[in-house]
Motif scaffolding. Structure first.
Motif, mmCIF file in Angstrom:
data_model
loop_
_atom_site.group_PDB
_atom_site.id
_atom_site.type_symbol
_atom_site.label_atom_id
_atom_site.label_comp_id
_atom_site.label_asym_id
_atom_site.label_seq_id
_atom_site.Cartn_x
_atom_site.Cartn_y
_atom_site.Cartn_z
ATOM 1 N N PRO A 13 44.858 43.576 53.359
ATOM 2 C CA PRO A 13 43.926 42.725 52.618
ATOM 3 C C PRO A 13 42.469 42.933 53.057
ATOM 4 O O PRO A 13 42.213 43.488 54.122
ATOM 5 N N THR A 14 41.562 42.510 52.213
ATOM 6 C CA THR A 14 40.150 42.439 52.595
ATOM 7 C C THR A 14 39.582 41.125 52.066
ATOM 8 O O THR A 14 40.259 40.408 51.316
ATOM 9 N N ALA A 15 38.352 40.855 52.439
ATOM 10 C CA ALA A 15 37.711 39.617 51.983
ATOM 11 C C ALA A 15 37.288 39.710 50.523
ATOM 12 O O ALA A 15 37.023 38.691 49.893
ATOM 13 N N VAL A 16 37.221 40.930 49.973
ATOM 14 C CA VAL A 16 36.645 41.059 48.627
ATOM 15 C C VAL A 16 37.553 41.771 47.626
ATOM 16 O O VAL A 16 37.154 42.022 46.495
ATOM 17 N N ILE A 17 38.778 42.075 48.008
ATOM 18 C CA ILE A 17 39.660 42.805 47.085
ATOM 19 C C ILE A 17 39.890 41.999 45.802
ATOM 20 O O ILE A 17 40.033 42.563 44.716
ATOM 21 N N ASN A 18 39.864 40.671 45.919
ATOM 22 C CA ASN A 18 40.058 39.854 44.716
ATOM 23 C C ASN A 18 38.860 39.901 43.779
ATOM 24 O O ASN A 18 38.993 39.644 42.587
ATOM 25 N N SER A 19 37.710 40.220 44.323
ATOM 26 C CA SER A 19 36.541 40.378 43.460
ATOM 27 C C SER A 19 36.755 41.582 42.537
ATOM 28 O O SER A 19 36.312 41.582 41.387
ATOM 29 N N SER A 20 37.457 42.584 43.024
ATOM 30 C CA SER A 20 37.789 43.730 42.176
ATOM 31 C C SER A 20 38.751 43.324 41.054
ATOM 32 O O SER A 20 38.637 43.797 39.924
ATOM 33 N N ILE A 21 39.700 42.449 41.377
ATOM 34 C CA ILE A 21 40.621 41.947 40.341
ATOM 35 C C ILE A 21 39.813 41.202 39.274
ATOM 36 O O ILE A 21 40.044 41.361 38.072
ATOM 37 N N ALA A 22 38.852 40.398 39.748
ATOM 38 C CA ALA A 22 38.001 39.662 38.810
ATOM 39 C C ALA A 22 37.236 40.637 37.920
ATOM 40 O O ALA A 22 37.103 40.426 36.708
ATOM 41 N N GLY A 23 36.746 41.721 38.526
ATOM 42 C CA GLY A 23 36.003 42.734 37.760
ATOM 43 C C GLY A 23 36.876 43.426 36.721
ATOM 44 O O GLY A 23 36.461 43.664 35.585
ATOM 45 N N VAL A 24 38.097 43.736 37.128
ATOM 46 C CA VAL A 24 39.051 44.358 36.194
ATOM 47 C C VAL A 24 39.325 43.396 35.033
ATOM 48 O O VAL A 24 39.252 43.763 33.857
ATOM 49 N N TYR A 25 39.610 42.156 35.384
ATOM 50 C CA TYR A 25 39.968 41.162 34.370
ATOM 51 C C TYR A 25 38.834 40.970 33.367
ATOM 52 O O TYR A 25 39.034 41.055 32.154
ATOM 53 N N ARG A 26 37.650 40.752 33.882
ATOM 54 C CA ARG A 26 36.503 40.491 33.021
ATOM 55 C C ARG A 26 36.203 41.662 32.087
ATOM 56 O O ARG A 26 36.011 41.500 30.872
ATOM 57 N N THR A 27 36.187 42.849 32.656
ATOM 58 C CA THR A 27 35.842 44.024 31.848
ATOM 59 C C THR A 27 36.932 44.308 30.818
ATOM 60 O O THR A 27 36.642 44.656 29.668
ATOM 61 N N ALA A 28 38.184 44.136 31.210
ATOM 62 C CA ALA A 28 39.289 44.382 30.275
ATOM 63 C C ALA A 28 39.196 43.421 29.086
ATOM 64 O O ALA A 28 39.332 43.832 27.927
ATOM 65 N N ILE A 29 38.950 42.160 29.374
ATOM 66 C CA ILE A 29 38.821 41.165 28.298
ATOM 67 C C ILE A 29 37.611 41.514 27.416
ATOM 68 O O ILE A 29 37.702 41.538 26.182
ATOM 69 N N ASP A 30 36.490 41.831 28.066
ATOM 70 C CA ASP A 30 35.266 42.180 27.325
ATOM 71 C C ASP A 30 35.488 43.379 26.409
ATOM 72 O O ASP A 30 34.885 43.481 25.341
ATOM 73 N N ARG A 31 36.332 44.312 26.849
ATOM 74 C CA ARG A 31 36.544 45.523 26.052
ATOM 75 C C ARG A 31 37.714 45.385 25.092
ATOM 76 O O ARG A 31 38.154 46.368 24.490
ATOM 77 N N VAL A 312 26.398 41.925 48.746
ATOM 78 C CA VAL A 312 26.446 43.307 48.264
ATOM 79 C C VAL A 312 27.908 43.724 48.080
ATOM 80 O O VAL A 312 28.286 44.311 47.062
ATOM 81 N N ASP A 313 28.730 43.381 49.042
ATOM 82 C CA ASP A 313 30.134 43.784 49.036
ATOM 83 C C ASP A 313 30.908 43.122 47.893
ATOM 84 O O ASP A 313 31.639 43.784 47.148
ATOM 85 N N ILE A 314 30.746 41.815 47.756
ATOM 86 C CA ILE A 314 31.446 41.088 46.676
ATOM 87 C C ILE A 314 31.044 41.676 45.321
ATOM 88 O O ILE A 314 31.883 41.906 44.446
ATOM 89 N N ASN A 315 29.756 41.917 45.165
ATOM 90 C CA ASN A 315 29.278 42.426 43.871
ATOM 91 C C ASN A 315 29.775 43.840 43.606
ATOM 92 O O ASN A 315 30.163 44.172 42.490
ATOM 93 N N GLU A 316 29.756 44.670 44.630
ATOM 94 C CA GLU A 316 30.236 46.039 44.436
ATOM 95 C C GLU A 316 31.744 46.070 44.153
ATOM 96 O O GLU A 316 32.215 46.896 43.367
ATOM 97 N N ALA A 317 32.476 45.183 44.818
ATOM 98 C CA ALA A 317 33.923 45.129 44.575
ATOM 99 C C ALA A 317 34.194 44.768 43.112
ATOM 100 O O ALA A 317 35.085 45.332 42.465
ATOM 101 N N PHE A 318 33.415 43.832 42.595
ATOM 102 C CA PHE A 318 33.534 43.426 41.190
ATOM 103 C C PHE A 318 33.214 44.613 40.270
ATOM 104 O O PHE A 318 33.955 44.925 39.328
ATOM 105 N N GLN A 319 32.116 45.261 40.634
ATOM 106 C CA GLN A 319 31.607 46.401 39.861
ATOM 107 C C GLN A 319 32.619 47.559 39.781
ATOM 108 O O GLN A 319 32.846 48.113 38.707
ATOM 109 N N VAL A 320 33.231 47.932 40.898
ATOM 110 C CA VAL A 320 34.185 49.057 40.871
ATOM 111 C C VAL A 320 35.436 48.691 40.072
ATOM 112 O O VAL A 320 36.043 49.560 39.434
ATOM 113 N N GLY A 321 35.790 47.394 40.096
ATOM 114 C CA GLY A 321 36.922 46.952 39.268
ATOM 115 C C GLY A 321 36.605 47.165 37.786
ATOM 116 O O GLY A 321 37.409 47.726 37.030
#
Lengths: 412, 412
Positions: A13-31, A312-321
């Protein structure tokens, strides 16, 4: 997107891996994805057909914000290496049957080296069998040991926690060393790569000396030289602080934590057990110098302290998702999203994708030139690299005095 | 005030003990003290005539704010018990000679039980010898074991850190338990009093199950019952989390960490060494149930994590420091400032003073009624008591991504 997306998490685990899930979810819905599934406990749970519809759990914008602040793998993780295709074709057929059943168009996997190996194997299989599901990897690891990407999401927050905790531990140590010298050994994660251990040097600042010595696993650890070094420091100061990687090894290849083998290698229940690296060294120094000594393991706290995450980390994790979904939607497969540092000052990073064959199973270590000549500290260049990654806060949503996380059904 | 004030810190550090120094300094200056001295490393350094003029170090309002956010004892601490007056009168004469030289009107000592013993002895000596310096104690201890006061500054911030870290550790543990059960043992400070260990229960909230079992040192620890309990839990859930006090003891009076005596009681360097309580129990459970197990010691992190301090705690620490100066200025001596809870809802606390003879050397333990019948958890009443103390944040001043502390000359 026309079909569905599935996302999974794998590895530590990491402190920000869930931010990537959020990024995946948001972008998938948006697209336009119809459904976004989350596999539970990665590919291992997926093989047991364990998954959830993420929209049942991320119900609104506040949930997205909470998910970004929730540490550890929300969907559960696994350590599971797919067999080679020729070793067990059945497992691949099973995976693709489930993918077809769920009408998955994009399979996104968030993880480290082993996870990229999974992406590689699945995308290869899809290409060979003419399946058009896209497989994209999202980098994640506190260890920061993934190739090609400038750094990995998760590392910055762990580094911020380590720097902060090191400062606090040093302050604590100074208070009670008046008439007796003390050595504090901090044990930090990283079996082979010293990125996290090097982050202890962040504590060195105008208001703090920082640790006195730092030992990374990239270099051979010399016990005698180490003792000599500590001895010299104890002549000059009362509280000596040393940061060591859990993975430091001596010349014959044994881990330092294996040096206690023999009388103590068996725990009270008859099981072989390794003394921790820090506690071995702390005992050794107390015996050698008659000083007080204390071993502190930052343990899993260092990888899951979302209360001190870097913005920076939370935002980048979201971004890569998000970038992973975009890449899949644009037809990419067998790739991992990477972060490319565009500029150091001001710090700017952009996402790109790279062929996952070039990533998987390659460990990125700290370069020799970023460790000082003696092998006892990291250089300013190392710190220039790390510092941008720990900037900014992402304050927890506090409820009744404690950080609130997104509700998690522990039965998963 | 007409004369000077001197303040010192003693015992184990806390995240907010420096806020009390700030409170002493501010109030002393406001009330007209000419100089405010800080003794270095408490009474022990004072005996070596080690002290500083605090105005050389607290130069402006920003410094006050930084000091309130600086963990551990800024002035250095000590563990030094004054001899009885009849045992060593010289030491008392020496102390009073230095006090006279510095024209000290008020001697303020921030600490726990031993520090209140110092206040008691010095004020007794002053009364007997007709010296008019006033001696006032300021409560401080993460252990929260001081008598008469509702709670001690330092406890609330440690409790907030423990609650937060427990939540994060539980999340971390859940991620990687899919196919194999895991037990996590958290070892928390508190040799005799379970206030800190009980605070792990704060993690139990809408978004987290909290620890499954909590063992305080107030009750005898029964190894067999514990094993049975964990076994039952492992039937129902995959990740079992247990919080234990470092001070739990079995029926014959031995600490759990002493149970490993025998083959492993000697470290690789021939010194007797105790396995930690958590690591002993973790090994035991792994052997018993064949499960994964992990021991996590919160170590000194829990008492010095000012980055997660409670606002209530920082403010109360400041307040008791100020109240001590006011009490001395109004002629009180041989007293300790206490916190009296005026109301629970809304939480309100006021300062008062109590005769230090009633405080020193009395340990306040967790009441039996605040521990459940089985002795495996704290009650709601315990949590109602603790919750107000962890409320609010006192965000660090971040510089380059890390909390800034007030500069500290490590040579002290």
């Amino acid at each position: 997107m026309k079909g569905n997306v599935i996302v999974g998490q794998s590895g530590g685990p990491t402190a920000v891996i869930n931010s990537s899930i959020a990024g995946v979810y948001r972008t998938a819905i948006d697209r336009g994805a119809r459904k976004v599934y989350g596999m539970l406990h990665g590919i291992q749970g997926f093989l047991d057909e364990k998954y959830v519809d993420l929209s049942d759990h991320i119900r609104n914008d506040l949930d997205v914000e909470l998910l970004k602040r929730t540490p550890s793998a929300y969907l559960g993780s696994c350590r599971f290496k797919l067999p080679e295709i020729h070793e067990d074709r059945d497992i691949y057929e099973k995976i693709f049957r489930i993918l077809d059943k769920l009408e998955i168009e994009a399979f996104i996997y968030v993880g480290g080296n082993d996870s990229m190996d999974t992406i590689k194997k699945l995308s290869d299989y899809a290409i060979v069998t003419g399946h058009d599901c896209k497989f994209v990897g999202v980098p994640k690891t506190v260890d920061n040991d993934l190739a090609l990407t400038d750094h990995t999401p998760g590392y910055g927050s762990a580094a911020k926690y380590i720097g902060t905790s090191t400062k606090e531990v040093i302050r604590d140590g100074l208070a009670l060393t008046y008439d007796k010298e003390q050595v504090i050994i901090l044990e930090i994660m990283g079996r082979n790569a010293g990125w996290l251990t090097g982050a202890a040097a962040l504590a060195r600042s105008e208001d703090c000396d920082g640790p006195d010595l730092i030992y990374l696993p990239e270099l051979t650890f010399d016990v005698d030289k180490f003792k000599k070094k500590v001895g010299e420091l104890l002549e000059k100061k009362k509280c000596v602080v040393v940061a060591v990687s859990e993975g430091i090894k001596v010349a014959d290849g044994r881990y330092v934590c294996e040096l206690s083998e023999g009388i103590d290698s068996v725990d009270p229940f008859g099981h072989k057990q390794l003394t921790g690296t820090a506690s071995y060294l702390a005992s050794m120094l107390a015996a050698e110098f008659g000083c007080k000594s204390r071993a502190i393991e930052l343990s899993t706290l260092q990888r899951s302290a979302s209360h001190l995450a870097s913005r920076v980390d939370i935002n980048e994790a979201f971004q890569v998702g998000g970038a992973a979904v975009k890449a899949a939607d644009e037809g990419e497969t067998g790739v991992m999203v990477i972060l490319e540092r565009v500029s150091d000052d001001p710090y700017q990073c952009a996402t790109a994708v790279k062929n996952v064959h070039k990533v998987s199973n390659v460990e990125k270590l700290v370069a020799r030139k970023w460790i000082n000549k003696e092998g006892t500290y990291v250089t300013e260049e190392f710190l220039d690299y790390v510092r941008p990654l720990i900037q900014g806060d992402y304050p927890p949503v506090m409820v009744e005095g404690l950080p609130r996380h997104l509700f998690h059904n522990n039965k998963w």
